[in-house]
Design an enzyme around this catalytic site. Structure first.
Site: not given
Length: 374
Positions: A267, A351, A353
């Site tokens: 990001c 993202h 994650e």
């Protein structure tokens, strides 16, 4: 009786609803997120610093809040807007209700407005400065305050959310979830990953720790010399809020790290990596915020569904020869990933994650570890 509250935008539009959470007055850039779940992760994501977040899903708060699904120690956003705040919550993991959570963390909430109309206006006009108030209900006064408030362009908001000192991190995904995600990811590599924290979501270091890495988190303004003294096997560049261009200290550090150690950015970290290599960034009209953004992986010809939260993007026309595009956002064809042609360094504008969100992009952590192992 619910307390009245209003949202005013810089274009003169005013929405009247009811307050839930804290009371008072805040300004910020008004944006929207299309996720159906994950409101607690959104509330605690430091990337929302300086923003008033509108949820497009109408019913928010119905599964309560807990001490598990947090992405930072406390919420960083300015305000929170929903169509309907559920006063009844039901979930075996719940420890409390959303309204009390907002009150405890001094976050202003607005409910009872037509969020569809607000989102359509943002999509048509673009993200705008706004003000959320329970104290001043005069339309003209509120609009003038919105016009006079600060925007995000040119501001370094990262310094408001980055840590003040280096810390070791050992919390794993398995410590926080019953799923098989963490179990499958353990590789016990033992590599030392230093995370430059510009406002990092905690699920990122959980992923690194779950893979068996030693993890050290340092403030985003840490110098390259200080980082290299920690003997990292790899350096991670985190997400964070606002405009990446004013963060010249980060650009300088990343330039010095390239070639010394593998680098991976997510990001804002992806944007900073690109800027350090000579690219430019620009502000998107209304940004990408949600858990269903399709991204095309040019290297594998596969599409992955991703979680995204950003208002700026890398300008493809400005990319230097040393960077190549690896991923594209299929909604608007913007750059969603880059790779350095000469050094072990890459970044993605989403993202992997994914807290909350899909798990399509976990392979990126493995890709980083392979670069570290070389």
């Amino acid at each position: 009786m619910p307390k009245p509250a209003k949202l005013a935008l810089e274009d003169g539009t005013v929405y009247e609803g009811h307050a839930f959470g804290a009371e008072g007055e805040v300004t910020g850039e008004v944006v929207f997120n299309t996720a159906m779940t994950g409101y607690q992760e959104i509330l605690t994501d430091p990337s929302y610093r300086g923003q008033i977040v509108t949820m497009t899903y109408p019913e928010i708060g119905n599964y309560g809040v807990n001490s598990i699904d947090i992405e930072h120690e406390s919420p960083s956003l300015s305000g929170f807007i929903v169509r309907s705040d559920s006063r009844i919550f039901s979930n075996y993991r719940a420890e409390g209700d959303l309204q009390s959570y907002l009150q405890k963390n001094n976050i202003l909430g607005l409910t009872g407005i037509d969020t569809r109309a607000l989102v359509r206006r943002i999509r048509t006009t673009g993200a705008m400065r706004g003000i959320l108030s329970t104290s001043d209900l005069n339309d003209e006064s509120l609009v003038n305050k919105a016009k006079a408030s600060q925007g995000l362009v040119g501001r370094d908001i990262v310094r408001e959310v980055m840590p003040t000192k280096a810390v070791a991190w050992d919390q794993k995904l398995d410590d926080w979830t019953e799923t098989e995600v963490g179990k499958h990811e353990r590789t016990n590599s033992g590599a030392h990953v230093v995370c430059m924290d510009f406002g990092m979501k905690w699920n990122i270091p959980r992923h690194f720790a779950s893979r068996g890495n030693q993890v050290t988190i340092v403030p985003g303004d840490t110098s390259a010399d200080e980082i290299m003294k920690k003997n990292p096997d790899g350096v991670f560049l985190s997400n964070g809020p606002g405009d990446p261009e004013p963060l010249e200290y980060a650009h300088h550090t990343i330039r010095e790290l390239l070639g010394q150690v593998p680098v991976f950015g997510i990001c804002l970290g992806h944007q900073l990596l690109s800027l350090a290599c000579g690219a430019k960034t620009f502000k998107l009209k209304f940004g990408h915020r949600g858990v269903n953004q399709p991204v095309f992986d040019i290297q594998t010809n596969k599409v992955e569904i991703t979680t995204q939260n950003h208002g700026f993007a890398v300008d493809e026309k400005s990319l230097p020869d040393c960077l190549e595009v690896t991923h594209r956002n299929l909604n608007d064809d913007t750059v969603a990933g880059v790779r350095h042609r000469e050094h072990a360094a890459f970044g993605v504008q989403y993202h992997p994650e994914a807290a909350s969100g899909p798990h399509d992009s976990h392979y990126l952590f493995e890709r980083f570890e392979k670069q570290i192992a070389k």
